[in-house]
Scaffold this motif. Structure first.
Motif, PDB file in Angstrom:
ATOM      1  N   TYR A  66      37.735  56.189   6.913  1.00  0.00           N
ATOM      2  CA  TYR A  66      39.042  56.797   8.023  1.00  0.00           C
ATOM      3  C   TYR A  66      38.576  58.078   7.375  1.00  0.00           C
ATOM      4  O   TYR A  66      38.158  58.906   8.585  1.00  0.00           O
ATOM      5  CB  TYR A  66      40.178  56.440   6.541  1.00  0.00           C
ATOM      6  N   ASN A  67      38.486  58.259   6.154  1.00  0.00           N
ATOM      7  CA  ASN A  67      38.047  59.442   5.645  1.00  0.00           C
ATOM      8  C   ASN A  67      36.230  59.677   6.020  1.00  0.00           C
ATOM      9  O   ASN A  67      35.766  61.190   7.006  1.00  0.00           O
ATOM     10  CB  ASN A  67      37.554  59.712   4.062  1.00  0.00           C
ATOM     11  N   ARG A  68      35.511  59.158   6.256  1.00  0.00           N
ATOM     12  CA  ARG A  68      34.044  58.908   7.430  1.00  0.00           C
ATOM     13  C   ARG A  68      34.533  59.676   8.654  1.00  0.00           C
ATOM     14  O   ARG A  68      33.557  60.414   8.770  1.00  0.00           O
ATOM     15  CB  ARG A  68      33.256  57.980   7.317  1.00  0.00           C
ATOM     16  N   GLY A  69      35.508  59.141   9.652  1.00  0.00           N
ATOM     17  CA  GLY A  69      35.687  59.335  11.109  1.00  0.00           C
ATOM     18  C   GLY A  69      36.253  60.303  10.780  1.00  0.00           C
ATOM     19  O   GLY A  69      35.817  61.726  11.857  1.00  0.00           O
ATOM     20  N   ARG A  70      37.383  61.027   9.868  1.00  0.00           N
ATOM     21  CA  ARG A  70      37.423  62.250   9.755  1.00  0.00           C
ATOM     22  C   ARG A  70      36.412  62.952   9.881  1.00  0.00           C
ATOM     23  O   ARG A  70      36.853  64.134  10.251  1.00  0.00           O
ATOM     24  CB  ARG A  70      38.340  62.181   8.941  1.00  0.00           C
ATOM     25  N   SER A  71      36.016  62.606   8.660  1.00  0.00           N
ATOM     26  CA  SER A  71      34.581  64.376   8.088  1.00  0.00           C
ATOM     27  C   SER A  71      33.696  64.209   9.875  1.00  0.00           C
ATOM     28  O   SER A  71      32.784  64.946  10.296  1.00  0.00           O
ATOM     29  CB  SER A  71      33.481  63.961   7.279  1.00  0.00           C
ATOM     30  N   GLU A  76      29.246  67.317  16.241  1.00  0.00           N
ATOM     31  CA  GLU A  76      28.975  67.868  17.365  1.00  0.00           C
ATOM     32  C   GLU A  76      28.878  66.556  18.222  1.00  0.00           C
ATOM     33  O   GLU A  76      27.534  65.780  17.163  1.00  0.00           O
ATOM     34  CB  GLU A  76      27.700  68.718  17.697  1.00  0.00           C
ATOM     35  N   GLU A  77      28.881  65.656  18.591  1.00  0.00           N
ATOM     36  CA  GLU A  77      28.698  64.714  19.715  1.00  0.00           C
ATOM     37  C   GLU A  77      29.248  63.214  18.987  1.00  0.00           C
ATOM     38  O   GLU A  77      28.197  62.705  18.326  1.00  0.00           O
ATOM     39  CB  GLU A  77      27.213  64.547  19.910  1.00  0.00           C
ATOM     40  N   GLY A  78      29.690  63.578  17.686  1.00  0.00           N
ATOM     41  CA  GLY A  78      30.017  62.431  16.225  1.00  0.00           C
ATOM     42  C   GLY A  78      32.097  62.112  17.165  1.00  0.00           C
ATOM     43  O   GLY A  78      32.247  61.078  16.296  1.00  0.00           O
ATOM     44  N   LEU A  79      31.851  61.897  17.765  1.00  0.00           N
ATOM     45  CA  LEU A  79      33.904  61.247  18.242  1.00  0.00           C
ATOM     46  C   LEU A  79      33.331  60.337  18.410  1.00  0.00           C
ATOM     47  O   LEU A  79      34.568  59.379  18.086  1.00  0.00           O
ATOM     48  CB  LEU A  79      34.403  62.295  19.388  1.00  0.00           C
ATOM     49  N   ALA A  80      32.209  59.609  19.409  1.00  0.00           N
ATOM     50  CA  ALA A  80      32.424  57.949  19.361  1.00  0.00           C
ATOM     51  C   ALA A  80      31.760  57.338  18.111  1.00  0.00           C
ATOM     52  O   ALA A  80      32.691  56.288  17.791  1.00  0.00           O
ATOM     53  CB  ALA A  80      31.038  57.763  20.217  1.00  0.00           C
ATOM     54  N   ASP A  81      31.280  57.982  16.899  1.00  0.00           N
ATOM     55  CA  ASP A  81      31.047  57.057  15.664  1.00  0.00           C
ATOM     56  C   ASP A  81      32.798  56.955  14.993  1.00  0.00           C
ATOM     57  O   ASP A  81      32.761  56.657  14.309  1.00  0.00           O
ATOM     58  CB  ASP A  81      29.968  58.127  14.433  1.00  0.00           C
ATOM     59  N   LEU A 111      41.323  63.240  23.025  1.00  0.00           N
ATOM     60  CA  LEU A 111      42.493  64.123  24.479  1.00  0.00           C
ATOM     61  C   LEU A 111      40.678  65.025  23.859  1.00  0.00           C
ATOM     62  O   LEU A 111      41.314  65.929  24.633  1.00  0.00           O
ATOM     63  CB  LEU A 111      43.421  64.385  23.199  1.00  0.00           C
ATOM     64  N   MET A 112      40.324  65.479  22.963  1.00  0.00           N
ATOM     65  CA  MET A 112      39.365  66.283  23.273  1.00  0.00           C
ATOM     66  C   MET A 112      38.414  66.099  24.263  1.00  0.00           C
ATOM     67  O   MET A 112      37.557  67.129  24.691  1.00  0.00           O
ATOM     68  CB  MET A 112      38.476  65.989  21.763  1.00  0.00           C
TER      69      MET A 112
END
Length: 227
Positions: A66-71, A76-81, A111-112
């Motif tokens: 979870y924390n990795r996803g939030r970070s 930039e370009e990290g939303l899919a990961d 949403l972003m």
């Protein structure tokens, strides 16, 4: 504006007096999570890599995911990961709040990227996991309003396109009518010209006949004089 739960899931224990039942790998994984939280709070880079190391922890792996996803959401370009990390947290965790937060931030990331439908479904999943998740409820309502506005805009655009098509058709019809009128006028002019030519030909023929008659009369007069 949507509400984003920006905090990380923090560990409530420290490393002092660490129990010997944990092996070295578990100790390193937990240390990586704690270091990742510190790096994230201070704005340093590399927090996501530390949380990735923490995912190997047998008990805290879902929290690290979870924390990795939030970070990753802050990159930039990290939303899919980030969404992949949230899905790992959802699958590995038995904590409904972690699952709800992971679904909620999945919705925020969608949403972003203007994926309103995907965001709505994610917020609904967050509320199924934890019905009291106020931020997910708020953002669900926000996303649904955005969906309504998007549909209204699409309808307006469709209406404008229909009006444009009608105007184009009317203009085409007017142009065709003008062309038909011009063709009719040209045909009338050609007919008038043909009539004028026919009249001229008739006049020429009449003149020729008159000349012939005059010549005949002259000849007759000449013959009479000769007699």
């Amino acid at each position: 504006m949507s509400q984003t739960r920006s905090f990380l899931m923090l560990l409530g224990i420290c490393l002092i007096g660490w129990s010997s039942v944990y092996g070295q790998n578990e100790f390193e994984a937990k240390q990586a999570i704690i270091d990742g939280v510190a790096a994230y709070r201070s704005g340093e880079s590399g927090a996501d890599s530390l949380f990735a190391q923490g995912e190997s922890h047998p008990e805290l792996g879902s929290l690290a995911a979870y924390n990795r996803g939030r970070s990753l959401m802050d990159q930039e370009e990290g939303l899919a990961d980030a969404r992949k990390a949230f899905q790992r947290a959802i699958q590995d965790s038995g904590d409904s709040m972690i699952q709800a937060d992971a679904w909620h931030n999945t919705g925020n990331s969608l949403l972003m990227e203007q994926d309103i439908d995907g965001a709505i479904e994610s917020y609904k999943s967050a509320l199924r996991a934890h019905p009291g998740h106020d931020a997910a409820r708020y953002n669900l309502a926000y996303a649904m309003r955005m969906k309504d506005q998007e549909q209204e805009q699409e309808q307006e655009q469709d209406q404008e396109q229909d009006q444009d098509q009608e105007q184009d058709q009317e203009q085409d019809q007017e142009q065709e009518q003008e062309q038909d009128q011009e063709q009719d006028q040209e045909q009338e002019q050609e007919q008038d010209q043909d009539q004028e030519q026919d009249q001229e030909q008739e006049q020429d023929q009449d003149q020729d006949q008159d000349q012939e008659q005059d010549q005949e009369q002259d000849q007759e007069q000449d013959q009479e004089q000769d007699q």
